[in-house]
Design a protein around this motif. Structure first.
Motif, PDB file in Angstrom:
ATOM      1  N   PRO A  25      -5.480  25.114  24.560  1.00  0.00           N
ATOM      2  CA  PRO A  25      -3.891  24.900  24.106  1.00  0.00           C
ATOM      3  C   PRO A  25      -3.345  24.562  23.073  1.00  0.00           C
ATOM      4  O   PRO A  25      -4.129  24.267  21.857  1.00  0.00           O
ATOM      5  CB  PRO A  25      -3.754  23.395  25.057  1.00  0.00           C
ATOM      6  N   GLU A  26      -2.360  24.822  22.571  1.00  0.00           N
ATOM      7  CA  GLU A  26      -1.795  24.727  21.135  1.00  0.00           C
ATOM      8  C   GLU A  26      -1.459  23.359  21.058  1.00  0.00           C
ATOM      9  O   GLU A  26      -0.797  22.663  22.173  1.00  0.00           O
ATOM     10  CB  GLU A  26      -0.621  25.553  21.205  1.00  0.00           C
ATOM     11  N   PRO A  27      -1.336  22.746  19.896  1.00  0.00           N
ATOM     12  CA  PRO A  27      -0.816  21.134  19.718  1.00  0.00           C
ATOM     13  C   PRO A  27       0.583  21.202  19.903  1.00  0.00           C
ATOM     14  O   PRO A  27       1.416  22.344  19.523  1.00  0.00           O
ATOM     15  CB  PRO A  27      -1.233  20.965  18.223  1.00  0.00           C
ATOM     16  N   GLY A  29       4.463  20.261  18.868  1.00  0.00           N
ATOM     17  CA  GLY A  29       4.973  20.215  17.544  1.00  0.00           C
ATOM     18  C   GLY A  29       5.890  18.784  17.389  1.00  0.00           C
ATOM     19  O   GLY A  29       6.745  18.559  16.552  1.00  0.00           O
ATOM     20  N   TYR A  37      -1.896  16.105  12.009  1.00  0.00           N
ATOM     21  CA  TYR A  37      -2.523  17.468  11.432  1.00  0.00           C
ATOM     22  C   TYR A  37      -2.394  17.819   9.802  1.00  0.00           C
ATOM     23  O   TYR A  37      -3.421  18.119   9.155  1.00  0.00           O
ATOM     24  CB  TYR A  37      -1.772  18.558  12.110  1.00  0.00           C
ATOM     25  N   SER A  96       9.588  23.463   4.562  1.00  0.00           N
ATOM     26  CA  SER A  96      10.302  23.694   5.962  1.00  0.00           C
ATOM     27  C   SER A  96      11.352  24.735   5.663  1.00  0.00           C
ATOM     28  O   SER A  96      11.649  25.270   4.685  1.00  0.00           O
ATOM     29  CB  SER A  96      10.917  22.266   6.579  1.00  0.00           C
ATOM     30  N   GLN A 284      -0.150  26.292   8.002  1.00  0.00           N
ATOM     31  CA  GLN A 284       0.968  25.973   8.836  1.00  0.00           C
ATOM     32  C   GLN A 284       0.827  24.687   9.579  1.00  0.00           C
ATOM     33  O   GLN A 284      -0.382  24.606   9.909  1.00  0.00           O
ATOM     34  CB  GLN A 284       1.224  27.303   9.760  1.00  0.00           C
ATOM     35  N   LEU A 285       1.720  24.267   9.838  1.00  0.00           N
ATOM     36  CA  LEU A 285       1.916  22.792  10.627  1.00  0.00           C
ATOM     37  C   LEU A 285       2.210  23.154  12.144  1.00  0.00           C
ATOM     38  O   LEU A 285       2.788  24.055  12.403  1.00  0.00           O
ATOM     39  CB  LEU A 285       2.661  21.962  10.014  1.00  0.00           C
ATOM     40  N   PRO A 286       1.664  22.404  12.973  1.00  0.00           N
ATOM     41  CA  PRO A 286       2.051  22.689  14.417  1.00  0.00           C
ATOM     42  C   PRO A 286       3.509  22.710  14.949  1.00  0.00           C
ATOM     43  O   PRO A 286       4.012  23.390  15.701  1.00  0.00           O
ATOM     44  CB  PRO A 286       1.568  21.101  15.194  1.00  0.00           C
ATOM     45  N   ASN A 287       4.516  22.193  14.158  1.00  0.00           N
ATOM     46  CA  ASN A 287       5.803  22.204  14.322  1.00  0.00           C
ATOM     47  C   ASN A 287       6.713  23.628  13.326  1.00  0.00           C
ATOM     48  O   ASN A 287       7.798  23.735  13.345  1.00  0.00           O
ATOM     49  CB  ASN A 287       6.613  20.961  13.931  1.00  0.00           C
ATOM     50  N   GLY A 288       5.590  24.295  12.743  1.00  0.00           N
ATOM     51  CA  GLY A 288       6.014  25.504  12.219  1.00  0.00           C
ATOM     52  C   GLY A 288       6.283  25.439  10.730  1.00  0.00           C
ATOM     53  O   GLY A 288       6.582  26.544   9.969  1.00  0.00           O
ATOM     54  N   TRP A 289       6.282  24.312   9.946  1.00  0.00           N
ATOM     55  CA  TRP A 289       6.629  24.154   8.649  1.00  0.00           C
ATOM     56  C   TRP A 289       5.333  24.818   7.882  1.00  0.00           C
ATOM     57  O   TRP A 289       4.245  24.817   8.850  1.00  0.00           O
ATOM     58  CB  TRP A 289       6.689  22.705   8.236  1.00  0.00           C
ATOM     59  N   TYR A 290       5.239  24.887   6.662  1.00  0.00           N
ATOM     60  CA  TYR A 290       3.893  25.344   6.098  1.00  0.00           C
ATOM     61  C   TYR A 290       3.571  24.269   5.000  1.00  0.00           C
ATOM     62  O   TYR A 290       4.551  23.443   4.658  1.00  0.00           O
ATOM     63  CB  TYR A 290       4.438  26.747   5.348  1.00  0.00           C
TER      64      TYR A 290
END
Lengths: 340, 281
Positions: A25-27, A29, A37, A96, A284-290
Motif C-alpha cells: 500500500p501507498e502511505p 497523504g 516521512y 508545494s 517527494q512526500l506522501p502528500n505530493g510535495w517535494y
C-alpha cells in the motif's frame, strides 16, 4: 474457443490487480504521515548533521506535537518548513504548489553580508564599456590587470574562450600581470563551469577536495572517499588570479573557492563564502510535495568541512565609505596582491 | 526515434535477407505494436506510485530450422502521473522507456514433448524519469534497471482450423502462453538532478556519480503472455493478438526498493516471411 474463455479471462483479471498486492500500500497523504516521512527521510539521508548543531530527535518531538490531521495544508507547510529551517542549508527546500520554503536565516546572511557594491563595480571597474565573453563580463582595470565579473555559475564558461581572453590581454602593451576574478554574490549553478574555468590555468594534478556520500541510515554513515584532483597542466596559463568571495557565494561558487585555494597562482580574498558543499537531491512526500536536501559532504584538501563557508586566504570586508567614492577596497587589495 | 526504428528495421531486414541468401528459407519478420498501462514505484525518491498509459513496439525475426531461433527488440514508453493531484500540489508526470532483446530455441524435440516448447534468454532495460515543472521549479529523477530474462513459451497449447470460403483460405489457430523470469539484473539510480537553488536564486545542475546506486542482484521479476495466434495456410503469415503482464522489482536487494509493472495488449503482424509450407500447423 472455450479454451480461450477458460484461460485468458481469469489470467487477465488476476494479473490486473497483482502488482497492487506485490508493491504494497501507498502511505496516506495525511499531515501526520507527511511530517513523519519528511523527518525520517532527513534522519536517514541528510549528510551534514556533523556540522549542523541540531538535535533532530528533539525537533521531531517538538514540531511533531503541532501536527494533526485536521490542519490545513498551509499550516502543515509551516511546521515542515520550520523543521527543515533548523538545518540552515541552502540546499534544503520544501516545495508545494503554493510556496517554496527556503532558509530565511541563510538568505539574510548571504544578503546582509554582501561584500560587493554592484553600482561601484559597474561604474568604476567593469565600466560602461565592459565586454562580454560567454558568461564572463570583463575589462582592463589598469596596470595590466584584467577584471572578470562572473555573477552566476549558471552562465556558461568555455575553457577555450577563457584561454582566448587571457591571450588577448597578454598581447597588449605591458602584458597581463594578473586577473581579478570576482564571484561575489555568485549563488552557484552548473558545477561543470567550475572545471571549464580552471582548466586553462597551470596546475600539477594536486588534490582539490574529497567528497563522501551518505550510504547508510545513520547520521554519520558515509561511503568511501572520492578524491577530486586538478588537471595535470604544467604548461597552462601562468598568471596570478585573485578570487573575490563573500557570503553570497554558494554551492558551485563555494566549490570553486575550495579548488582555487589549492592552485599555486590563485589567491582568495574577501569574506567567507556561504557554503553549500553538500550536493542535493530531490524527493517527494506522501502528500505530493517535494523536498530537497544535501546527500553528500565535501572535505577540503587538508580535511576541513567548510560546509558553513569556505574562508578566504585574507579577509577584506568592503568599506562602504570608499565605495561611495568609487573605490572597491576588495578589488584594490586583490590588485595590490597581483602587482606585488 | 523514427530514425532509430528505421535503422532497427533495416538491421532486421538485412538479417532476414542474409538468411534467405544462404539458403535458410524458413523465416519471418514481424512487427508488434501494443497499448496498455503501467505503474512504477521508486521508494528512493517517492513513496507514491506513478500510473499511466503506455505504448509498446516490437520487431522480431524468427527462424524455423532444425532449431527455432527468435530475436526480438522491443521498446516501450509511457506517460505517468501520481494519484496525488489534489489541491495546489505540483503536477507530477513521469515517463519510462524499456527495451528488450533476446533469442529463443525450440526444445520440444529434445524433451520429447507433444507441444512445442521454446526457451530463450535475453536482456531488458528499464528507465523511468519524473519531471515536475510548476512555478519555475524543475526536478528530474531517474532510475534504471537492467535484467537478464529467461522465458519458456508454448506457442500451441491448443489449435483449431477454420476456413474463409469466400477467398478459399484455410487458417490455423492456436492459443499460446509464455512465462518469463527475470532472475538477475543490475539496478542503477544515478541520482541526477536539475533544480532551482531557491536560496541563492540560481539553477543547480548536478550529477552525483558518487551517489550512484548500482547493484547486480537477483531480482524477482516475472512476466506472462497469453495470446491467440492465426496462421494463414496459403501465405504462412502469422497474426497474433496477445496480452502481456510484467512485474519487476529490486525487492529488498537495494536500499530503497523499486518496482514496475505493466499490462499491454499487442497485435503481432507478419511483415514478410519465407515459411515452408510443410511447417504450417
Amino acid at each position: 474457443m472455450k479454451y480461450i474463455k477458460i484461460l485468458v479471462l481469469p489470467v487477465m483479471l488476476l494479473m490486473t490487480g497483482c502488482e497492487k498486492l506485490l508493491m504494497g500500500p501507498e502511505p496516506d497523504g495525511s499531515a501526520s504521515a507527511t511530517f513523519e516521512y519528511l523527518w525520517q527521510q532527513f534522519d536517514e539521508e541528510y549528510s551534514l548533521f556533523d556540522v549542523k548543531a541540531v538535535d533532530w530527535d528533539s525537533a521531531r518531538a517538538a514540531l511533531g506535537a503541532e501536527v494533526h490531521d485536521d490542519m490545513s495544508a498551509e499550516e502543515l507547510f509551516d511546521v515542515c518548513g520550520r523543521l527543515t529551517d533548523l538545518l540552515h542549508d541552502g540546499h534544503v527546500n520544501l516545495i508545494s504548489g503554493f510556496d517554496v520554503r527556503h532558509d530565511a536565516w541563510l538568505y539574510r546572511m548571504m544578503t546582509e553580508k554582501s561584500n560587493i557594491d554592484p553600482d561601484c563595480v559597474a561604474l568604476h571597474y567593469l565600466g560602461p564599456d565592459y565586454h562580454t565573453l560567454g558568461g564572463l563580463c570583463h575589462n582592463d582595470i589598469g596596470d595590466g590587470v584584467l577584471y572578470i565579473r562572473y555573477a552566476s555559475f549558471s552562465n556558461s564558461i568555455d575553457s577555450n574562450r577563457v584561454k582566448y581572453l587571457v591571450d588577448q590581454y597578454a598581447k597588449r602593451a605591458g602584458g597581463l600581470k594578473g586577473i581579478v576574478f570576482d564571484i561575489r554574490q555568485n549563488g552557484g549553478g552548473n558545477i561543470a563551469n567550475l572545471w571549464n574555468m580552471l582548466a586553462p590555468f597551470r596546475s600539477h594534478g594536486q588534490l582539490l577536495y574529497t567528497t563522501q556520500s551518505k550510504v547508510g541510515k545513520g547520521h554519520f554513515d558515509y561511503g568511501k572517499d572520492h578524491q577530486v584532483w586538478a588537471y595535470d597542466n604544467p604548461m597552462g596559463l601562468d598568471v596570478r588570479v585573485a578570487v573575490l568571495t563573500d557570503r553570497g557565494c554558494y554551492s558551485a561558487a563555494s566549490f570553486f573557492t575550495l579548488c582555487a585555494k589549492e592552485y599555486d597562482n590563485f589567491w582568495v580574498v574577501g569574506d567567507t563564502t556561504g557554503g553549500g558543499l553538500g550536493l542535493p537531491r530531490n524527493g517527494q512526500l506522501p502528500n505530493g510535495w517535494y523536498y530537497r536536501m544535501s546527500v553528500s559532504r565535501t572535505l577540503s584538501a587538508d580535511g576541513n568541512n567548510w560546509e558553513n563557508g569556505v574562508p578566504p586566504d585574507e579577509v577584506v570586508l568592503l568599506d562602504r565609505t570608499l565605495t561611495a567614492q568609487g573605490v572597491d577596497n576588495v578589488i584594490e587589495r586583490a590588485k595590490q596582491w597581483i602587482l606585488e | 526515434m523514427r530514425f532509430g526504428m528505421k535503422k532497427l528495421f533495416l538491421l532486421l531486414w538485412s538479417v532476414a535477407a542474409v538468411s534467405a541468401a544462404v539458403g535458410q528459407p524458413s523465416w519471418r519478420l514481424y512487427f508488434e505494436p501494443g497499448l496498455g498501462a503501467s505503474v512504477f514505484r521508486d521508494m528512493g525518491t517517492s513513496p507514491l506510485s506513478y500510473h499511466g498509459p503506455m505504448g509498446t513496439i516490437s520487431m522480431g525475426y524468427q527462424h524455423e530450422g532444425k532449431v527455432l531461433v527468435e530475436a526480438d527488440v522491443e521498446a516501450s514508453a509511457g506517460l505517468m502521473h501520481s494519484a496525488i493531484s489534489k489541491g495546489l500540489n505540483y503536477p507530477q508526470v513521469g515517463g519510462f522507456a524499456m527495451a528488450e532483446a533476446g533469442v529463443a530455441k525450440n526444445l520440444s524435440d529434445r524433451l520429447s514433448m507433444r507441444h512445442l516448447l521454446q526457451v530463450g534468454v535475453g536482456a531488458m532495460g528499464y528507465a523511468d524519469l519524473r519531471y515536475n515543472a510548476s512555478l519555475g521549479n524543475t526536478a528530474l529523477m531517474l532510475t534504471g534497471l537492467t535484467a537478464i530474462r529467461a522465458w519458456a513459451e508454448m506457442p500451441e497449447i491448443v489449435g483449431w482450423k477454420s476456413a474463409n470460403k469466400r477467398y478459399g483460405i484455410d487458417f490455423d489457430h492456436s492459443l499460446m502462453a509464455r512465462l518469463e523470469l527475470l532472475p538477475v539484473g543490475m539496478f542503477v539510480r544515478p541520482d541526477f538532478g536539475y533544480n532551482d537553488n531557491f536560496t541563492a536564486y540560481n539553477d543547480d545542475q548536478y550529477l552525483l556519480p558518487r551517489n550512484l546506486e548500482c547493484r547486480a542482484k537477483a531480482f524477482p521479476g516475472v512476466a506472462a503472455t497469453v495470446g491467440l495466434v492465426r496462421r494463414n495456410g496459403a501465405s504462412g503469415d502469422v497474426t497474433r493478438l496477445s496480452y502481456r503482464w510484467m512485474y519487476i522489482t529490486t525487492g529488498r536487494n537495494v536500499e530503497y526498493p523499486f518496482a514496475a509493472a505493466s499490462h499491454s495488449l499487442r497485435l503481432q503482424v507478419t511483415l514478410m516471411n519465407r515459411i515452408k509450407k510443410s511447417n504450417a500447423l
